[in-house]
Design a protein around this motif. Structure first.
Motif, PDB file in Angstrom:
ATOM      1  N   MET A  86     -74.587  59.139  57.818  1.00 39.49           N
ATOM      2  CA  MET A  86     -75.686  60.025  58.190  1.00 39.49           C
ATOM      3  C   MET A  86     -75.393  60.738  59.503  1.00 39.49           C
ATOM      4  SD  MET A  86     -79.173  57.900  57.230  1.00 39.49           S
ATOM      5  CE  MET A  86     -80.194  59.263  57.766  1.00 39.49           C
ATOM      6  N   ASP A  87     -74.804  60.031  60.453  1.00 35.70           N
ATOM      7  CA  ASP A  87     -74.514  60.651  61.746  1.00 35.70           C
ATOM      8  C   ASP A  87     -73.429  61.715  61.619  1.00 35.70           C
ATOM      9  OD1 ASP A  87     -74.597  60.671  64.786  1.00 35.70           O
ATOM     10  OD2 ASP A  87     -72.490  60.203  64.390  1.00 35.70           O
ATOM     11  N   MET A  88     -72.362  61.416  60.862  1.00 37.25           N
ATOM     12  CA  MET A  88     -71.249  62.387  60.748  1.00 37.25           C
ATOM     13  C   MET A  88     -71.707  63.679  60.095  1.00 37.25           C
ATOM     14  SD  MET A  88     -67.797  60.194  59.886  1.00 37.25           S
ATOM     15  CE  MET A  88     -68.505  59.355  58.485  1.00 37.25           C
ATOM     16  N   THR A  89     -72.464  63.583  59.000  1.00 41.33           N
ATOM     17  CA  THR A  89     -72.896  64.808  58.313  1.00 41.33           C
ATOM     18  C   THR A  89     -73.899  65.592  59.163  1.00 41.33           C
ATOM     19  OG1 THR A  89     -74.596  63.522  57.161  1.00 41.33           O
ATOM     20  CG2 THR A  89     -72.508  63.855  56.016  1.00 41.33           C
ATOM     21  N   ILE A  91     -66.203  55.166  72.475  1.00 42.00           N
ATOM     22  CA  ILE A  91     -67.468  54.441  72.643  1.00 42.00           C
ATOM     23  C   ILE A  91     -68.651  55.329  72.275  1.00 42.00           C
ATOM     24  CG2 ILE A  91     -68.996  53.334  74.326  1.00 42.00           C
ATOM     25  CD1 ILE A  91     -66.564  52.352  75.801  1.00 42.00           C
ATOM     26  N   ALA A  92     -68.561  56.604  72.701  1.00 39.86           N
ATOM     27  CA  ALA A  92     -69.628  57.544  72.364  1.00 39.86           C
ATOM     28  C   ALA A  92     -69.704  57.754  70.853  1.00 39.86           C
ATOM     29  CB  ALA A  92     -69.403  58.879  73.066  1.00 39.86           C
ATOM     30  N   PHE A  93     -68.537  57.808  70.209  1.00 37.98           N
ATOM     31  CA  PHE A  93     -68.500  57.973  68.749  1.00 37.98           C
ATOM     32  C   PHE A  93     -69.188  56.788  68.061  1.00 37.98           C
ATOM     33  CE2 PHE A  93     -66.553  57.280  64.612  1.00 37.98           C
ATOM     34  CZ  PHE A  93     -66.702  58.519  64.028  1.00 37.98           C
ATOM     35  N   ILE A  94     -68.888  55.566  68.540  1.00 42.35           N
ATOM     36  CA  ILE A  94     -69.497  54.368  67.950  1.00 42.35           C
ATOM     37  C   ILE A  94     -71.012  54.368  68.183  1.00 42.35           C
ATOM     38  CG2 ILE A  94     -69.607  51.846  68.081  1.00 42.35           C
ATOM     39  CD1 ILE A  94     -66.632  51.867  68.755  1.00 42.35           C
ATOM     40  N   ALA A  95     -71.410  54.763  69.399  1.00 40.00           N
ATOM     41  CA  ALA A  95     -72.839  54.794  69.719  1.00 40.00           C
ATOM     42  C   ALA A  95     -73.572  55.799  68.839  1.00 40.00           C
ATOM     43  CB  ALA A  95     -73.032  55.135  71.190  1.00 40.00           C
ATOM     44  N   TYR A  96     -72.955  56.975  68.657  1.00 38.53           N
ATOM     45  CA  TYR A  96     -73.573  57.973  67.791  1.00 38.53           C
ATOM     46  C   TYR A  96     -73.628  57.483  66.342  1.00 38.53           C
ATOM     47  CZ  TYR A  96     -73.507  61.537  71.450  1.00 38.53           C
ATOM     48  OH  TYR A  96     -73.735  62.257  72.593  1.00 38.53           O
ATOM     49  N   ALA A  97     -72.576  56.781  65.918  1.00 42.55           N
ATOM     50  CA  ALA A  97     -72.526  56.296  64.531  1.00 42.55           C
ATOM     51  C   ALA A  97     -73.644  55.298  64.243  1.00 42.55           C
ATOM     52  CB  ALA A  97     -71.169  55.646  64.245  1.00 42.55           C
ATOM     53  N   LEU A  98     -74.104  54.613  65.286  1.00 43.11           N
ATOM     54  CA  LEU A  98     -75.178  53.634  65.112  1.00 43.11           C
ATOM     55  C   LEU A  98     -76.566  54.233  65.348  1.00 43.11           C
ATOM     56  CD1 LEU A  98     -73.583  50.552  66.933  1.00 43.11           C
ATOM     57  CD2 LEU A  98     -73.664  51.022  64.467  1.00 43.11           C
ATOM     58  N   SER A  99     -76.646  55.528  65.621  1.00 48.34           N
ATOM     59  CA  SER A  99     -77.927  56.130  65.995  1.00 48.34           C
ATOM     60  C   SER A  99     -78.943  56.150  64.846  1.00 48.34           C
ATOM     61  CB  SER A  99     -77.704  57.562  66.529  1.00 48.34           C
ATOM     62  OG  SER A  99     -77.097  58.366  65.521  1.00 48.34           O
ATOM     63  N   TYR A 100     -78.467  56.085  63.617  1.00 53.69           N
ATOM     64  CA  TYR A 100     -79.389  56.111  62.462  1.00 53.69           C
ATOM     65  C   TYR A 100     -79.608  54.728  61.858  1.00 53.69           C
ATOM     66  CZ  TYR A 100     -79.232  61.200  62.392  1.00 53.69           C
ATOM     67  OH  TYR A 100     -79.357  62.520  62.711  1.00 53.69           O
ATOM     68  N   ILE A 101     -79.095  53.704  62.529  1.00 57.32           N
ATOM     69  CA  ILE A 101     -79.190  52.371  61.925  1.00 57.32           C
ATOM     70  C   ILE A 101     -80.639  51.910  61.793  1.00 57.32           C
ATOM     71  CG2 ILE A 101     -78.997  51.070  64.095  1.00 57.32           C
ATOM     72  CD1 ILE A 101     -77.180  49.110  62.492  1.00 57.32           C
ATOM     73  N   TYR A 102     -81.508  52.314  62.729  1.00 61.14           N
ATOM     74  CA  TYR A 102     -82.908  51.894  62.643  1.00 61.14           C
ATOM     75  C   TYR A 102     -83.581  52.491  61.416  1.00 61.14           C
ATOM     76  CZ  TYR A 102     -84.418  56.486  64.292  1.00 61.14           C
ATOM     77  OH  TYR A 102     -84.646  57.831  64.406  1.00 61.14           O
ATOM     78  N   VAL A 103     -83.151  53.721  61.044  1.00 57.92           N
ATOM     79  CA  VAL A 103     -83.725  54.357  59.850  1.00 57.92           C
ATOM     80  C   VAL A 103     -83.276  53.615  58.593  1.00 57.92           C
ATOM     81  CG1 VAL A 103     -83.880  56.490  58.525  1.00 57.92           C
ATOM     82  CG2 VAL A 103     -83.754  56.589  61.020  1.00 57.92           C
ATOM     83  N   VAL A 104     -81.978  53.289  58.537  1.00 49.54           N
ATOM     84  CA  VAL A 104     -81.457  52.580  57.368  1.00 49.54           C
ATOM     85  C   VAL A 104     -82.064  51.183  57.277  1.00 49.54           C
ATOM     86  CG1 VAL A 104     -79.371  51.757  56.222  1.00 49.54           C
ATOM     87  CG2 VAL A 104     -79.316  53.910  57.511  1.00 49.54           C
TER      88      VAL A 104
END
Length: 360
Positions: free
Chosen positions: A93-96, A114-127
């Motif tokens: 979701m974050d990449m698209t 680290i920023a890439f990993i943090a952004y990749a986890l930004s939608y985890i609460y939605v999932v």
């Protein structure tokens, strides 16, 4: 025509899933778009929340099929299996979404691992919210199914118990009736024997044809009881005297079929048959508030070992049968009491006063 309300979670499973799935992601898009307007984003910014919603719609479908495939696993193993797919769904979701987001915000592009990993986890609460809601509803439906099966099993057990209690005809009654018929035939009193056979046939047909789960009015109950008493009158002749005292309002009251027959049979067996002069049998019905009160009274010798409304073991099988039927059908809303009178025994039944509704 009656209209019954349906709980949303009682909809067919596929319909419920698609309603919630589509509605949830449409709501997510609307919320994102409203936030964009509130923060003064450009008019074309709607494509960012739309992309996030469409991607989330797709990846959570994959999670759904995975959850269904692993549904039988213990909760801990299920959580362990789902960790990586949930993290992966958040990253997709974050990449698209971020590919489009950087068009409106150049500083939103990750500049380090680290920023890439943090952004990749930004939608985890939605999932996680989607997975939690899916599991909650699925567990609810499973619990609901188990509850319905348990209620159905309990209902079947109650019905089986009631039918067993209802079909327990006293063998003494059948034996005595057949013995009396045999005696009449030997005495060549064929007319009386024929009337007795017809009466026994009518009573047994009524007993076996009526559904034991079906309630009848007190009038119908006494009509059926008359079939039984007609047989006993042939046996005992003038030795059996019967009185009834029924309040007018009670004739339409509902009660389990053949509820009174075991009580009357018990009274005849212990109060009439054992006395040379016979005895009196009295049946009363009263309405007391919201209760129907029935009494079967005899003028026999009574029961010296009767204590606290309980008969000694081995006696009064019909009375215990009736007590158990009332308990199964009405529980604490009914009562059953046996007491010695100055002469004889009085059996009192209390049950809810119910009548047939109009149009039933």
């Amino acid at each position: 025509m009656a209209i019954t309300a349906t709980h949303p979670l009682d909809l067919p499973r596929q319909h419920l899933f698609w309603i919630l799935h589509i509605g949830g992601w449409v709501g997510y898009f609307c919320l994102g778009y409203l936030q964009a307007i509130a923060y003064g984003k450009p008019s074309g910014y709607w494509i960012v929340p739309a992309t996030a919603a469409c991607t989330g719609f797709t990846v959570t479908l994959g999670l759904r099929y995975l959850l269904r495939a692993c549904w039988g696993l213990p909760p801990r193993r299920l959580m362990a299996v789902m960790i990586l797919p949930i993290l992966g769904s958040s990253a997709v979701m974050d990449m698209t979404t971020r590919t489009l987001l950087v068009r409106f915000c150049e500083t939103c592009a990750p500049t380090s691992r680290i920023a890439f990993i943090a952004y990749a986890l930004s939608y985890i609460y939605v999932v996680l919210a989607w997975v939690g809601l899916y599991l909650g509803i699925k567990y609810y439906r499973q619990l609901q199914d188990e509850t319905q099966r348990a209620l159905a099993a309990r209902s079947m057990a109650h019905q089986a118990q009631l039918k067993m209690l209802r079909y327990q005809l006293n063998p003494h009654f059948l034996f005595n009736t057949l013995n009396a018929i045999s005696t009449l035939i030997l005495d060549r009193d064929n007319g009386t024997a024929n009337r007795m056979v017809q009466g026994l046939s009518a009573f047994l047909r009524h007993s076996l044809d009526n559904d034991p789960m079906q309630r009848v009015t007190l009038r119908q109950e006494l009509d059926a009881l008359t079939l039984y008493l007609d047989i006993e009158k042939i046996r005992f002749a003038e030795r059996l005297r019967i009185e009834t005292d029924i309040e007018e309002d009670c004739w339409r009251a509902l009660l389990p079929s053949l509820l009174l027959q075991p009580l009357v049979e018990n009274a005849i067996k212990y109060a009439v048959a054992k006395q040379i002069a016979g005895g009196l049998l009295r049946i009363e019905a009263r309405r007391e508030g919201e209760q129907l009160v029935l009494r079967v009274i005899d003028d026999g010798p009574g029961c010296q070992s009767l204590e606290g409304g309980q008969l000694p073991p081995g006696k009064g099988v019909g009375l215990r049968n009736t007590r158990e039927r009332l308990n199964v059908l009405y529980g604490d809303d009914s009562s059953f009491n046996v007491r010695n009178c100055e002469r004889g025994i009085e059996v009192t039944l209390r049950l809810p006063f119910e009548t047939r509704l109009l149009g039933e």
